[in-house]
Write an enzyme that holds these catalytic residues in place. Structure first.
Site, PDB file in Angstrom:
ATOM      1  N   LYS A 229      40.598 -15.107  12.333  1.00 55.66           N
ATOM      2  CA  LYS A 229      39.919 -15.803  13.440  1.00 55.66           C
ATOM      3  C   LYS A 229      38.589 -16.377  12.978  1.00 55.66           C
ATOM      4  O   LYS A 229      38.265 -17.527  13.276  1.00 55.66           O
ATOM      5  CB  LYS A 229      39.725 -14.808  14.590  1.00 55.66           C
ATOM      6  CG  LYS A 229      39.061 -15.389  15.820  1.00 55.66           C
ATOM      7  CD  LYS A 229      39.401 -14.593  17.063  1.00 55.66           C
ATOM      8  CE  LYS A 229      38.655 -13.276  17.168  1.00 55.66           C
ATOM      9  NZ  LYS A 229      37.220 -13.416  17.457  1.00 55.66           N
ATOM     10  N   SER A 230      37.811 -15.599  12.242  1.00 56.84           N
ATOM     11  CA  SER A 230      36.490 -16.076  11.797  1.00 56.84           C
ATOM     12  C   SER A 230      36.640 -17.319  10.921  1.00 56.84           C
ATOM     13  O   SER A 230      35.914 -18.307  11.085  1.00 56.84           O
ATOM     14  CB  SER A 230      35.783 -14.990  10.988  1.00 56.84           C
ATOM     15  OG  SER A 230      35.465 -13.908  11.817  1.00 56.84           O
TER      16      SER A 230
ATOM     17  N   GLY B 275      32.927 -15.797  21.587  1.00 55.79           N
ATOM     18  CA  GLY B 275      31.514 -15.692  21.214  1.00 55.79           C
ATOM     19  C   GLY B 275      31.247 -16.395  19.893  1.00 55.79           C
ATOM     20  O   GLY B 275      30.242 -17.089  19.730  1.00 55.79           O
TER      21      GLY B 275
ATOM     22  N   SER C 280      24.252  -9.874  12.491  1.00 53.79           N
ATOM     23  CA  SER C 280      25.234 -10.734  13.160  1.00 53.79           C
ATOM     24  C   SER C 280      25.580 -11.957  12.319  1.00 53.79           C
ATOM     25  O   SER C 280      24.727 -12.807  12.050  1.00 53.79           O
ATOM     26  CB  SER C 280      24.696 -11.189  14.524  1.00 53.79           C
ATOM     27  OG  SER C 280      25.498 -12.240  15.023  1.00 53.79           O
TER      28      SER C 280
ATOM     29  N   GLN D 142      27.446 -14.253  13.380  1.00 55.48           N
ATOM     30  CA  GLN D 142      27.417 -15.410  14.285  1.00 55.48           C
ATOM     31  C   GLN D 142      26.038 -16.040  14.289  1.00 55.48           C
ATOM     32  O   GLN D 142      25.892 -17.264  14.238  1.00 55.48           O
ATOM     33  CB  GLN D 142      27.814 -14.986  15.700  1.00 55.48           C
ATOM     34  CG  GLN D 142      29.252 -14.515  15.797  1.00 55.48           C
ATOM     35  CD  GLN D 142      29.625 -14.029  17.183  1.00 55.48           C
ATOM     36  OE1 GLN D 142      28.813 -14.055  18.108  1.00 55.48           O
ATOM     37  NE2 GLN D 142      30.858 -13.587  17.339  1.00 55.48           N
TER      38      GLN D 142
ATOM     39  N   ASP E 212      34.457  -5.032  14.523  1.00 55.85           N
ATOM     40  CA  ASP E 212      35.488  -5.228  15.554  1.00 55.85           C
ATOM     41  C   ASP E 212      36.539  -4.121  15.555  1.00 55.85           C
ATOM     42  O   ASP E 212      37.447  -4.126  16.393  1.00 55.85           O
ATOM     43  CB  ASP E 212      36.184  -6.579  15.333  1.00 55.85           C
ATOM     44  CG  ASP E 212      35.236  -7.745  15.598  1.00 55.85           C
ATOM     45  OD1 ASP E 212      34.298  -7.585  16.400  1.00 55.85           O
ATOM     46  OD2 ASP E 212      35.427  -8.814  14.988  1.00 55.85           O
TER      47      ASP E 212
ATOM     48  N   LYS F  95      30.007  -7.071  23.133  1.00 54.23           N
ATOM     49  CA  LYS F  95      31.191  -7.820  22.666  1.00 54.23           C
ATOM     50  C   LYS F  95      31.936  -8.359  23.896  1.00 54.23           C
ATOM     51  O   LYS F  95      31.371  -8.465  24.964  1.00 54.23           O
ATOM     52  CB  LYS F  95      32.078  -6.922  21.803  1.00 54.23           C
ATOM     53  CG  LYS F  95      31.403  -6.488  20.500  1.00 54.23           C
ATOM     54  CD  LYS F  95      31.218  -7.662  19.579  1.00 54.23           C
ATOM     55  CE  LYS F  95      30.516  -7.280  18.290  1.00 54.23           C
ATOM     56  NZ  LYS F  95      30.148  -8.450  17.496  1.00 54.23           N
TER      57      LYS F  95
ATOM     58  N   ARG G 266      32.245  -2.370  24.580  1.00 61.81           N
ATOM     59  CA  ARG G 266      33.367  -1.712  23.888  1.00 61.81           C
ATOM     60  C   ARG G 266      33.171  -0.219  23.692  1.00 61.81           C
ATOM     61  O   ARG G 266      34.156   0.484  23.458  1.00 61.81           O
ATOM     62  CB  ARG G 266      33.636  -2.385  22.535  1.00 61.81           C
ATOM     63  CG  ARG G 266      34.414  -3.646  22.692  1.00 61.81           C
ATOM     64  CD  ARG G 266      34.929  -4.174  21.368  1.00 61.81           C
ATOM     65  NE  ARG G 266      35.678  -5.394  21.638  1.00 61.81           N
ATOM     66  CZ  ARG G 266      35.792  -6.411  20.798  1.00 61.81           C
ATOM     67  NH1 ARG G 266      35.212  -6.364  19.618  1.00 61.81           N
ATOM     68  NH2 ARG G 266      36.494  -7.474  21.126  1.00 61.81           N
TER      69      ARG G 266
HETATM   70  C1  S3P Z   1      32.205 -12.875  13.896  1.00 62.99           C
HETATM   71  C2  S3P Z   1      31.137 -12.038  13.849  1.00 62.99           C
HETATM   72  C3  S3P Z   1      31.076 -10.762  14.583  1.00 62.99           C
HETATM   73  C4  S3P Z   1      32.440 -10.323  15.098  1.00 62.99           C
HETATM   74  C5  S3P Z   1      33.213 -11.458  15.696  1.00 62.99           C
HETATM   75  C6  S3P Z   1      33.430 -12.552  14.667  1.00 62.99           C
HETATM   76  C7  S3P Z   1      32.152 -14.135  13.127  1.00 62.99           C
HETATM   77  O1  S3P Z   1      30.198 -10.914  15.686  1.00 62.99           O
HETATM   78  O2  S3P Z   1      32.292  -9.302  16.056  1.00 62.99           O
HETATM   79  O3  S3P Z   1      34.472 -11.035  16.174  1.00 62.99           O
HETATM   80  O4  S3P Z   1      33.221 -14.766  12.933  1.00 62.99           O
HETATM   81  O5  S3P Z   1      31.061 -14.529  12.696  1.00 62.99           O
HETATM   82  P1  S3P Z   1      28.599 -10.685  15.533  1.00 62.99           P
HETATM   83  O6  S3P Z   1      28.078 -11.741  14.646  1.00 62.99           O
HETATM   84  O7  S3P Z   1      28.068 -10.798  16.926  1.00 62.99           O
HETATM   85  O8  S3P Z   1      28.456  -9.295  14.977  1.00 62.99           O
END
Ligand code: S3P
Length: 455
Positions: free
Chosen positions: A31-32, A104, A177, A179, A329, A356, A360
């Site tokens: 997914k990432s 997110g 993070s 993200q 996750d 999340k 969670r």
């Molecule tokens: C992700 C980062 C994580 C993870 C999310 C995917 C990403 O979140 O929980 O499912 O693809 O960068 P955080 O950056 O908030 O930890």
């Protein structure tokens, strides 16, 4: 008209004690990496060819968002996608709202990507995403010169307006993070200077790796358990080919299903083994799991392997805060494994789980407790006490509230494979955000899982 997007129609699902799981199945695309492949492809000059893209709802929202900003995003068939990027022309203001659904990662990365262009865009999401904190990206983006206007506090809907002239920043995110790091780096591409992110703990590094594959020079320097990552803007991306490997976070569900279901012997193929993502596998091995990675190879710039897993006698362990970033996750499904282990599994330093897709920690604790597992909740962690292989199996029998969270839903169904009574979930529709083939794959392995609509 509402600003909160419609969710797919809910349907319930039920899991019950299963015979041994067996067979060999392929993990769905990561997914990432799928979000990043579409976003970087949309920013690049030329046509990016993607294979193995996860076709989950979160990713389809990102594909639609990239079309909104003017990129051409075309599905060629089964995980194969072409993206013709905006390149030097830059993103345009979208005609409609940018709807990131449940994602997110989607919303935070897309905000960073869009911030570097002269445009205005309104971001919305579903009920779960509309509750999640956005200050973590609003703060650095505002510091870079973007106008961010939230309707309520730091929550979606949010209107982003930028004149496309951002300042580079040197930023230390208060939370570990990927993200946030990625949002800042993507905005940094269109600045006139060096953007620096200092991470006290290394988080998943797919943005750094993929930017390099798109021809951007990304500098990385180790800083204790973290890193300093920087790039110099303005930087142009060159379209490339991205082969998305399988998602270790999704593979975790059939892996733990096999670990806890007596007699099981399963292979999950094509699992990405990037060390920023494999924390769960290390913890399971420490707990006594039979888990073997075979057939290592490279795909899409990442190492992948096939994971061979057998039903195992597990014992409890302490999972320290330092592990959190590499398995953020995976805690709900680890807690399910812990409920079959001998003794206590203590998980610490995971307060990020509270923001999340659902809270969670609270959702996992409720899911386990209602099904007869001994569990203690703390502000930044939880402790699960299992009865071991020779103790009684958890009672089960509960109807689990999933709070529109795919990982809680899948964790509850995996638990139901070994409980005395079936475990039901109130809604399974959101599993498609990250793992659209979940039901078929689990049934192929022999899992006794039923839904109230054909899936
Ligand atoms: C992700 C980062 C994580 C993870 C999310 C995917 C990403 O979140 O929980 O499912 O693809 O960068 P955080 O950056 O908030 O930890």
């Amino acid at each position: 008209m509402t600003n909160i997007t419609d969710s797919p129609s809910p349907f319930t699902a039920r899991a019950q004690a299963s015979r041994a799981l067996s067979g060999s199945v392929r993990a769905p695309g990561d997914k990432s990496m799928s979000h990043r492949a579409l976003i970087l492809g949309a920013m690049a000059d030329g046509m990016t060819e993607i294979t193995g893209l996860l076709e989950g709802a979160d990713i389809l929202s990102t594909a639609e968002a990239m079309r909104g900003f003017g990129a051409s995003v075309i599905r060629q068939g089964d995980g194969g996608w072409h993206v013709v990027g905006r390149g030097a022309n830059g993103f345009v203001s979208p005609q409609t709202e940018i709807d990131c659904g449940n994602a997110g990662t989607g919303v935070r990365l897309i905000m960073g990507a869009a911030a570097g262009y002269a445009l205005k865009a309104k971001f919305i999401g579903d009920a779960s995403l509309s509750r999640r904190p956005m200050a973590r990206v609003l703060t650095p983006l505002t510091e870079m010169g973007v106008k961010m206007q939230a309707t309520s506090g730091d929550k979606l809907p949010i209107i982003l307006s930028s004149d496309g002239r951002l300042s580079a920043i040197d930023y230390t995110p208060p939370q570990a993070s990927a993200q946030v790091k990625s949002c800042i780096l993507l905005a940094g591409l269109n600045t006139d200077g060096v953007t620096i992110v200092r991470e006290p703990h290394l988080t998943r590094d797919h943005t750094e790796n993929m930017l390099a594959a798109f021809g951007v020079k990304v500098e990385r320097r180790k800083m204790g358990p973290g890193q300093v990552v920087s790039l110099k803007g303005p930087a142009r991306l060159r379209a490339t080919r991205v082969d998305v490997p399988g998602d270790p976070s999704s593979a975790a569900f059939p892996i733990i299903a096999a670990l806890i279901t007596p007699g099981s012997d399963v292979i999950i193929e094509n699992v990405m083994m990037n060390p920023t993502r494999t924390g769960l596998f290390e913890v399971l091995t420490e707990m006594g799991a039979f888990l073997r990675a075979d057939n290592f190879r490279r795909s899409g710039g990442e190492i992948v392997a096939d994971i061979h897993v057998k039903h195992s006698r597990l014992h409890g362990v302490v999972v320290p805060p330092e592990n959190a970033a590499s398995m953020i996750d995976e805690y709900p499904i680890l807690a399910v494994a812990a409920s079959t282990a001998t003794g206590q599994t203590v998980m610490n330093g995971i307060s990020e789980l509270r923001v999340k897709e659902s809270d969670r920690i609270a959702a996992t604790v409720a899911m386990l407790a209602e099904n007869g597992v001994e569990v203690i909740e703390r502000q930044d962690g939880m402790t699960v006490t299992g009865q071991g292989l020779h103790g009684p199996a958890p009672k089960g029998g509960a109807q689990v509230v999933t709070h529109h969270d795919h990982r809680i839903a899948m964790s509850a169904l995996v638990l139901g494979l070994i409980t005395q009574n079936p475990v039901c979930i109130d809604d399974a529709s959101m599993i498609a955000t990250s793992f659209p083939g979940f039901f078929d794959l689990m049934r192929e392995l022999g899992a006794n899982i039923a839904t109230d609509t054909p899936s």
